[in-house]
Design an enzyme around this catalytic site. Structure first.
Site, mmCIF file in Angstrom:
data_model
loop_
_atom_site.group_PDB
_atom_site.id
_atom_site.type_symbol
_atom_site.label_atom_id
_atom_site.label_comp_id
_atom_site.label_asym_id
_atom_site.label_seq_id
_atom_site.Cartn_x
_atom_site.Cartn_y
_atom_site.Cartn_z
ATOM 1 N N HIS A 85 -12.681 10.101 4.049
ATOM 2 C CA HIS A 85 -11.358 10.496 4.554
ATOM 3 C C HIS A 85 -11.177 12.006 4.644
ATOM 4 C CE1 HIS A 85 -9.275 11.464 0.664
ATOM 5 N NE2 HIS A 85 -10.089 10.559 0.158
ATOM 6 N N GLU A 230 -5.888 8.277 4.161
ATOM 7 C CA GLU A 230 -6.392 7.474 3.036
ATOM 8 C C GLU A 230 -5.474 7.590 1.834
ATOM 9 O OE1 GLU A 230 -8.808 6.622 -0.648
ATOM 10 O OE2 GLU A 230 -7.709 8.426 -0.108
HETATM 11 ZN ZN ZN Z 1 -10.383 10.313 -1.888
#
Ligand code: ZN
Length: 381
Positions: A85, A230
């Site tokens: 991410h 994320e």
């Molecule tokens: Zn992370």
């Protein structure tokens, strides 16, 4: 246990590990110093796109802002998704006071413990503005107050303005996001520190994996996905996995290294410099034992040091990937990192180098037959 690879050990050279580690260090400086709060990952995405464009056949950006780099394998080969991410924990402006001070709330799991007395960078429509997180001066605190972490309500951002009007003239408005302002630095040897190593180190591992795979023949088509959002609920990875429909998904993220002063051996979870961690469990994912074994076999064959990771709090994109469509065969590789979600996250570049080599070797050797067998083995248990 079925062995997917013959057990011949061919340890990777120390020279290669050092070279990749140095490269990760350079990438990580640029990536960690970029500001990418959740939902505003474009600065980070631009860096990654620039780094990977020569190593992929195609680059795509989807509606959530995920960057998907596709490197083709042979016709009929399996699809492997590797994900890391781009976003980092941050703040969002909720109110601009008449006196020019800003109120804010959190975007992602950043702790008040780390917020007070930090410099922050606010991303506005016009550019960046530097601020500091202020609170009541310690000299004016009652003794019992001085012992406590100030709650969010008592914190504010000071941008050096003295009125609401002045703040607005600086281009700041409600909804602007901020991240911690802390430059990346090398410490001793390969140990480094910075503000957003979670998960810019995973992004660097993705880039290095693609570089290691350049000029290599492989059956698998690689989908290297730099995911968005994320930290607010694994959102980018979910839609990317749906689109890709991978035969194998692997998330690369940081994990807790608690190998610090005063912590007993049994509570250290993972350690810096002992190799990447192959995930067994976190709060959102149980890696199928056969998948874990598959990754371990690659590490052992290549002489790559590794640790096993079991944590009960925290999760990664792998949790979202696994639960896509009718389910995806999923594993995760983690980089041991100290002081997560703080301005001084700390890790060892060699762990990231070994993770890149591990993933590139796994992809190089993956074929449809093995991955179908892996899926069949999971079903058999
Ligand atoms: Zn992370």
């Amino acid at each position: 246990m079925h062995s997917y690879f013959e057990a011949v050990k061919m340890p990777v050279s120390e020279e290669l590990v050092s070279k990749v580690a140095e490269d990760v260090g350079k990438l990580l400086k640029e990536l960690s110093d970029s500001a990418g709060p959740s939902g505003m990952e474009e600065e980070v995405r631009d860096v990654i796109a620039k780094e990977v464009k020569d190593y992929v056949d195609r680059l795509e950006i989807d509606a959530l802002g995920n960057l998907i780099g596709i490197k083709k394998g042979t016709e009929g080969g399996p699809k492997i998704m590797i994900a890391a991410h781009m976003d980092e924990v941050g703040l969002i402006i909720t109110y601009i006071g008449k006196d020019g001070f800003l109120r804010f709330t959190k975007v992602g799991g950043v702790s008040e413990r780390y917020l007070n007395a930090q410099r922050v960078v606010i991303k506005t429509r016009k550019g960046r503005v530097l601020g500091v997180v202020g609170s009541k001066p310690v000299h004016l605190l009652k003794p019992e107050e001085a012992q406590k972490v100030p709650p969010l309500e008592e914190l504010f951002i000071d941008v050096g303005a003295s009125s609401e009007d002045e703040v607005k003239k600086m281009g700041i408005r409600v909804g602007d996001r901020a991240v911690l302002d802390r430059g990346f630095k090398r410490m001793n040897g390969y140990v480094v520190t910075g503000k957003a190593l979670d998960d810019r180190v995973g992004c660097a591992v993705l880039i290095e994996t693609l570089k290691l795979l350049s000029e290599k023949e492989h059956d698998a088509t690689v989908y290297a996905v730099a995911t968005s959002q994320e930290e607010v609920g694994l959102r980018g990875a979910r839609v990317a996995a749906f689109k890709i429909k991978p035969d194998l998904g692997i998330a690369v993220d940081v994990t807790i290294a608690n190998d610090v002063a005063g912590v007993s051996e049994s509570d250290r979870v993972t350690r810096l410099g002992k190799g990447p961690a192959i995930k067994v469990m976190d709060s959102g994912l149980l890696v199928p034992p056969k998948v874990q074994e598959y990754i371990i076999k690659v590490a052992e064959r290549e002489g790559i040091p590794y640790q096993l990771e079991v944590i009960s709090k925290g999760s990664t994109d792998a949790a979202a990937i696994q639960l896509t469509r009718e389910g995806v065969v999923t594993g995760a590789v983690s980089i041991p990192t100290r002081y997560l979600h703080s301005p001084v996250e700390t890790l060892n570049l060699k762990d990231a180098a070994y993770a890149s080599i591990l993933l590139s070797k796994l992809i190089e050797r993956a074929n449809k037959k093995d991955l179908e067998k892996l899926k069949g083995d999971i079903l058999k248990g």
